[in-house]
Design a protein around this motif. Structure first.
Motif, PDB file in Angstrom:
ATOM      1  N   GLY A 172      -7.110  -7.048  -6.342  1.00 19.43           N
ATOM      2  CA  GLY A 172      -5.848  -7.299  -5.653  1.00 19.43           C
ATOM      3  C   GLY A 172      -4.798  -6.240  -5.940  1.00 19.43           C
ATOM      4  N   PHE A 173      -5.148  -5.284  -6.805  1.00 21.53           N
ATOM      5  CA  PHE A 173      -4.216  -4.191  -7.128  1.00 21.53           C
ATOM      6  C   PHE A 173      -4.944  -2.862  -7.002  1.00 21.53           C
ATOM      7  CE2 PHE A 173      -2.618  -7.931  -9.110  1.00 21.53           C
ATOM      8  CZ  PHE A 173      -1.235  -7.824  -9.105  1.00 21.53           C
ATOM      9  N   TYR A 174      -4.208  -1.849  -6.717  1.00 21.94           N
ATOM     10  CA  TYR A 174      -4.787  -0.507  -6.750  1.00 21.94           C
ATOM     11  C   TYR A 174      -3.974   0.354  -7.695  1.00 21.94           C
ATOM     12  CZ  TYR A 174      -1.078   0.785  -3.424  1.00 21.94           C
ATOM     13  OH  TYR A 174       0.117   0.993  -2.817  1.00 21.94           O
ATOM     14  N   GLY A 175      -4.648   1.352  -8.260  1.00 21.80           N
ATOM     15  CA  GLY A 175      -3.974   2.181  -9.243  1.00 21.80           C
ATOM     16  C   GLY A 175      -3.329   3.408  -8.610  1.00 21.80           C
ATOM     17  N   THR A 176      -2.143   3.763  -9.110  1.00 23.99           N
ATOM     18  CA  THR A 176      -1.536   5.040  -8.717  1.00 23.99           C
ATOM     19  C   THR A 176      -1.259   5.810 -10.000  1.00 23.99           C
ATOM     20  OG1 THR A 176       0.698   4.151  -8.842  1.00 23.99           O
ATOM     21  CG2 THR A 176      -0.399   4.063  -6.693  1.00 23.99           C
ATOM     22  N   ARG A 177      -1.495   7.089  -9.907  1.00 25.33           N
ATOM     23  CA  ARG A 177      -1.264   7.903 -11.100  1.00 25.33           C
ATOM     24  C   ARG A 177      -0.103   8.862 -10.835  1.00 25.33           C
ATOM     25  NH1 ARG A 177      -5.472   7.324 -14.669  1.00 25.33           N
ATOM     26  NH2 ARG A 177      -7.437   6.581 -13.753  1.00 25.33           N
ATOM     27  N   SER A 178       0.700   8.998 -11.816  1.00 26.82           N
ATOM     28  CA  SER A 178       1.748  10.022 -11.762  1.00 26.82           C
ATOM     29  C   SER A 178       1.808  10.626 -13.170  1.00 26.82           C
ATOM     30  CB  SER A 178       3.082   9.409 -11.338  1.00 26.82           C
ATOM     31  OG  SER A 178       3.459   8.419 -12.255  1.00 26.82           O
ATOM     32  N   PRO A 179       2.456  11.754 -13.349  1.00 26.57           N
ATOM     33  CA  PRO A 179       2.395  12.438 -14.653  1.00 26.57           C
ATOM     34  C   PRO A 179       2.823  11.542 -15.816  1.00 26.57           C
ATOM     35  CG  PRO A 179       3.371  13.860 -13.002  1.00 26.57           C
ATOM     36  CD  PRO A 179       3.185  12.534 -12.351  1.00 26.57           C
ATOM     37  N   ASP A 180       3.791  10.703 -15.621  1.00 29.25           N
ATOM     38  CA  ASP A 180       4.250   9.976 -16.797  1.00 29.25           C
ATOM     39  C   ASP A 180       3.753   8.540 -16.897  1.00 29.25           C
ATOM     40  OD1 ASP A 180       5.718   9.497 -14.581  1.00 29.25           O
ATOM     41  OD2 ASP A 180       7.662   9.341 -15.598  1.00 29.25           O
ATOM     42  N   ARG A 181       3.240   7.983 -15.803  1.00 30.62           N
ATOM     43  CA  ARG A 181       2.709   6.636 -15.942  1.00 30.62           C
ATOM     44  C   ARG A 181       1.759   6.295 -14.798  1.00 30.62           C
ATOM     45  NH1 ARG A 181       6.851   2.292 -16.093  1.00 30.62           N
ATOM     46  NH2 ARG A 181       5.255   1.110 -14.979  1.00 30.62           N
ATOM     47  N   ASN A 182       0.877   5.381 -15.092  1.00 26.08           N
ATOM     48  CA  ASN A 182      -0.086   4.915 -14.087  1.00 26.08           C
ATOM     49  C   ASN A 182       0.185   3.444 -13.835  1.00 26.08           C
ATOM     50  OD1 ASN A 182      -1.293   7.469 -14.351  1.00 26.08           O
ATOM     51  ND2 ASN A 182      -2.555   6.695 -16.037  1.00 26.08           N
ATOM     52  N   ASP A 183       0.330   3.129 -12.580  1.00 28.26           N
ATOM     53  CA  ASP A 183       0.690   1.752 -12.243  1.00 28.26           C
ATOM     54  C   ASP A 183      -0.398   1.061 -11.451  1.00 28.26           C
ATOM     55  OD1 ASP A 183       3.503   1.344 -13.130  1.00 28.26           O
ATOM     56  OD2 ASP A 183       3.727   3.215 -11.977  1.00 28.26           O
ATOM     57  N   CYS A 184      -0.417  -0.249 -11.615  1.00 27.77           N
ATOM     58  CA  CYS A 184      -1.235  -1.077 -10.740  1.00 27.77           C
ATOM     59  C   CYS A 184      -0.315  -1.665  -9.678  1.00 27.77           C
ATOM     60  CB  CYS A 184      -1.895  -2.208 -11.517  1.00 27.77           C
ATOM     61  SG  CYS A 184      -3.217  -1.636 -12.576  1.00 27.77           S
ATOM     62  N   ILE A 185      -0.680  -1.464  -8.430  1.00 25.63           N
ATOM     63  CA  ILE A 185       0.172  -1.926  -7.338  1.00 25.63           C
ATOM     64  C   ILE A 185      -0.615  -2.895  -6.473  1.00 25.63           C
ATOM     65  CG2 ILE A 185       1.485  -1.191  -5.310  1.00 25.63           C
ATOM     66  CD1 ILE A 185       2.075   1.377  -6.866  1.00 25.63           C
ATOM     67  N   LYS A 186       0.079  -3.913  -6.061  1.00 29.08           N
ATOM     68  CA  LYS A 186      -0.587  -4.997  -5.336  1.00 29.08           C
ATOM     69  C   LYS A 186      -1.097  -4.523  -3.969  1.00 29.08           C
ATOM     70  CE  LYS A 186       0.275  -9.957  -5.133  1.00 29.08           C
ATOM     71  NZ  LYS A 186      -0.968 -10.143  -4.444  1.00 29.08           N
ATOM     72  N   CYS A 187      -2.292  -4.991  -3.644  1.00 28.33           N
ATOM     73  CA  CYS A 187      -2.838  -4.720  -2.311  1.00 28.33           C
ATOM     74  C   CYS A 187      -2.072  -5.558  -1.283  1.00 28.33           C
ATOM     75  CB  CYS A 187      -4.312  -5.110  -2.243  1.00 28.33           C
ATOM     76  SG  CYS A 187      -5.381  -4.179  -3.330  1.00 28.33           S
ATOM     77  N   GLY A 188      -2.358  -5.339  -0.035  1.00 29.80           N
ATOM     78  CA  GLY A 188      -1.767  -6.147   1.025  1.00 29.80           C
ATOM     79  C   GLY A 188      -2.067  -7.623   0.809  1.00 29.80           C
ATOM     80  N   SER A 189      -1.308  -8.470   1.481  1.00 27.20           N
ATOM     81  CA  SER A 189      -1.366  -9.884   1.142  1.00 27.20           C
ATOM     82  C   SER A 189      -2.737 -10.527   1.416  1.00 27.20           C
ATOM     83  CB  SER A 189      -0.270 -10.641   1.883  1.00 27.20           C
ATOM     84  OG  SER A 189      -0.436 -10.447   3.275  1.00 27.20           O
ATOM     85  N   GLU A 190      -3.452 -10.071   2.452  1.00 27.94           N
ATOM     86  CA  GLU A 190      -4.755 -10.714   2.737  1.00 27.94           C
ATOM     87  C   GLU A 190      -5.888 -10.009   1.996  1.00 27.94           C
ATOM     88  OE1 GLU A 190      -3.856  -8.772   5.845  1.00 27.94           O
ATOM     89  OE2 GLU A 190      -1.973  -9.847   5.569  1.00 27.94           O
ATOM     90  N   CYS A 191      -5.529  -9.009   1.207  1.00 26.83           N
ATOM     91  CA  CYS A 191      -6.569  -8.163   0.635  1.00 26.83           C
ATOM     92  C   CYS A 191      -6.826  -8.504  -0.824  1.00 26.83           C
ATOM     93  CB  CYS A 191      -6.157  -6.701   0.780  1.00 26.83           C
ATOM     94  SG  CYS A 191      -7.420  -5.576   0.232  1.00 26.83           S
ATOM     95  N   ASP A 192      -8.085  -8.671  -1.148  1.00 18.61           N
ATOM     96  CA  ASP A 192      -8.492  -9.039  -2.494  1.00 18.61           C
ATOM     97  C   ASP A 192      -8.731  -7.815  -3.351  1.00 18.61           C
ATOM     98  OD1 ASP A 192      -8.592 -11.467  -3.584  1.00 18.61           O
ATOM     99  OD2 ASP A 192     -10.707 -11.855  -3.158  1.00 18.61           O
ATOM    100  N   SER A 193      -9.083  -6.742  -2.722  1.00 18.48           N
ATOM    101  CA  SER A 193      -9.417  -5.531  -3.453  1.00 18.48           C
ATOM    102  C   SER A 193      -9.205  -4.368  -2.495  1.00 18.48           C
ATOM    103  CB  SER A 193     -10.892  -5.618  -3.888  1.00 18.48           C
ATOM    104  OG  SER A 193     -11.364  -4.351  -4.231  1.00 18.48           O
ATOM    105  N   CYS A 194      -8.509  -3.343  -3.004  1.00 15.89           N
ATOM    106  CA  CYS A 194      -8.216  -2.262  -2.067  1.00 15.89           C
ATOM    107  C   CYS A 194      -8.337  -0.906  -2.742  1.00 15.89           C
ATOM    108  CB  CYS A 194      -6.822  -2.434  -1.460  1.00 15.89           C
ATOM    109  SG  CYS A 194      -5.506  -2.432  -2.691  1.00 15.89           S
ATOM    110  N   PHE A 195      -8.462   0.093  -1.917  1.00 13.21           N
ATOM    111  CA  PHE A 195      -8.548   1.467  -2.395  1.00 13.21           C
ATOM    112  C   PHE A 195      -7.141   2.037  -2.504  1.00 13.21           C
ATOM    113  CE2 PHE A 195      -9.065   6.005  -1.331  1.00 13.21           C
ATOM    114  CZ  PHE A 195      -9.825   6.370  -2.423  1.00 13.21           C
ATOM    115  N   ASN A 196      -6.343   1.717  -1.520  1.00 14.79           N
ATOM    116  CA  ASN A 196      -4.927   2.028  -1.604  1.00 14.79           C
ATOM    117  C   ASN A 196      -4.181   1.039  -0.718  1.00 14.79           C
ATOM    118  OD1 ASN A 196      -4.984   2.962   1.073  1.00 14.79           O
ATOM    119  ND2 ASN A 196      -5.542   5.024   0.401  1.00 14.79           N
ATOM    120  N   ARG A 197      -2.921   1.300  -0.536  1.00 17.16           N
ATOM    121  CA  ARG A 197      -2.112   0.360   0.224  1.00 17.16           C
ATOM    122  C   ARG A 197      -2.682   0.103   1.628  1.00 17.16           C
ATOM    123  NH1 ARG A 197       3.241  -0.920   0.481  1.00 17.16           N
ATOM    124  NH2 ARG A 197       3.791   0.531  -1.155  1.00 17.16           N
ATOM    125  N   ASN A 198      -3.263   1.150   2.180  1.00 14.03           N
ATOM    126  CA  ASN A 198      -3.692   1.045   3.577  1.00 14.03           C
ATOM    127  C   ASN A 198      -5.170   0.784   3.771  1.00 14.03           C
ATOM    128  OD1 ASN A 198      -1.123   1.577   4.669  1.00 14.03           O
ATOM    129  ND2 ASN A 198      -1.406   3.730   4.077  1.00 14.03           N
TER     130      ASN A 198
END
Ligand SMILES: *[C@@H]1O[C@H](CO)[C@@H](O)[C@H](O)[C@H]1NC(C)=O
Ligand SMILES: *[C@@H]1O[C@H](CO)[C@@H](O)[C@H](O)[C@H]1NC(C)=O
Length: 313
Positions: free
Chosen positions: A80-106
């Motif tokens: 239900g979350f996808y990871g984003t990486r940036s130089p100072d931190r890596n975040d888990c971000i929620k997928c779209g509302s109907e999505c259980d598992s995603c590669f990215n937001r889209n």
């Protein structure tokens, strides 16, 4: 930039709730380590926000725990979350509302129950030509069972190996009265069909139809329909039986020159009989002709008569 915004939102969330707790310690740096510190509002906090929170490569994941928000460091983001990486931190971000598992937001990889994945999107109903699969939560080609490719959910065009196609459906074995052909389709089994027997041929012996008593006669029939490989084969198309002929002399017409002389006397004797026979035949023909003439006359009688006849019958 949007991602950063989201991060900030999440951070603010964390700061809103007190008591961020140690969670998923496996991924966390040593408690005494420089990486661990708590922001305002957090009394015990295993993640440092906003920077240097988790070890490099780990993702920060914020979980709700009742009214609390808990920060966790994870090697990969949960469903239900996808990871984003940036130089100072890596975040888990929620997928779209109907999505259980995603590669990215889209791009969704698995949809929640009630929606179906199609090209990375979760749809409530599948586009034309596809049907929803509840087990896979995906839009799948609408093929019938055991079908490899199909026109729609009712019509298979090619069956999976070991199956035979009949009327758009796949069968383990072709049904009764059908048989597989070379392209693994069931085709109707065709049985041999023969005509009625023709009349018996002339009674003959060694190819001659005169001068013998016992002979053989033959009748034939023809194949009207050749059978398919599994159809019933054709029965015999000719049969013979013995026949009895009143011994009669071979006619002079059929005689060969050499025999002529030998048979001359015989023939002379026969001639009288033959003449009489021919006369009888002529007489008969005349009678027949007269018969048919009178019949023709009858047929050509006025219609009125006919209908009257018909009426009286
Ligand atoms: C098998 O039967 C199907 C349907 O009648 C036909 O279209 C196909 O050409 C047949 N294949 C062969 C190899 O005869
Ligand atoms: C009787 O009529 C048939 C046709 O209806 C014809 O072929 C036949 O020659 C006729 N017979 C005579 C003797 O006129």
């Amino acid at each position: 930039m949007q991602l950063q915004l989201i991060s900030i939102v999440l951070i603010l969330h964390c700061m809103e709730y007190t008591n961020c707790q140690h969670h998923g310690s496996k991924h966390l740096p040593n408690k005494q380590g420089s990486g661990v510190s708590c922001q305002g509002g957090c009394q015990t906090c295993s993640v440092m926000l906003p920077t240097d929170t988790c070890k490099p490569k780990l993702f920060i994941h914020l979980e709700r725990d009742g009214m609390r928000q808990i920060g966790v460091c994870l090697a990969s983001c949960p469903n239900g979350f996808y990871g984003t990486r940036s130089p100072d931190r890596n975040d888990c971000i929620k997928c779209g509302s109907e999505c259980d598992s995603c590669f990215n937001r889209n791009f969704c990889l698995r949809c929640r129950a009630g929606s179906y994945l199609h090209k990375g999107k979760c749809m409530e109903s599948c586009p034309d030509g596809l049907v929803s699969s509840d087990t896979m939560k995906e839009c799948v080609p609408a093929c019938p069972a055991d079908c490899e490719s199909c026109q729609n959910s009712d019509t298979c065009t090619r069956c999976a190996p070991g199956h035979f196609l009949l009327h758009g459906q796949c069968h383990h074995v072709c049904p009764d009265e059908f048989e597989p052909n070379d392209s693994m389709e069931c085709i109707p089994t065709v049985h041999c069909e023969v005509s009625e027997w023709n009349e018996w041929g002339p009674c003959s012996r060694s190819g001659k139809t005169c001068g013998f008593k016992w002979g053989e006669e033959t009748r034939t029939r023809t194949v009207l329909q050749n059978p398919s490989p599994m159809g019933s084969p054709c029965p015999a198309t000719s049969e013979k039986r013995e026949c009895l002929v009143k011994r009669r002399r071979c006619k002079p017409k059929g005689q060969r020159r050499g025999e002529k002389k030998k048979r001359f006397n015989l023939q002379e004797k026969e001639n009288g009989e033959a003449r009489r026979e021919r006369k009888r035949e002529r007489e008969k023909e005349t009678i027949d002709r007269e018969d048919s003439e009178s019949r023709n006359k009858t047929e050509h009688r006025p219609r009125r008569d006919q209908s009257r006849d018909a009426g009286t019958v």
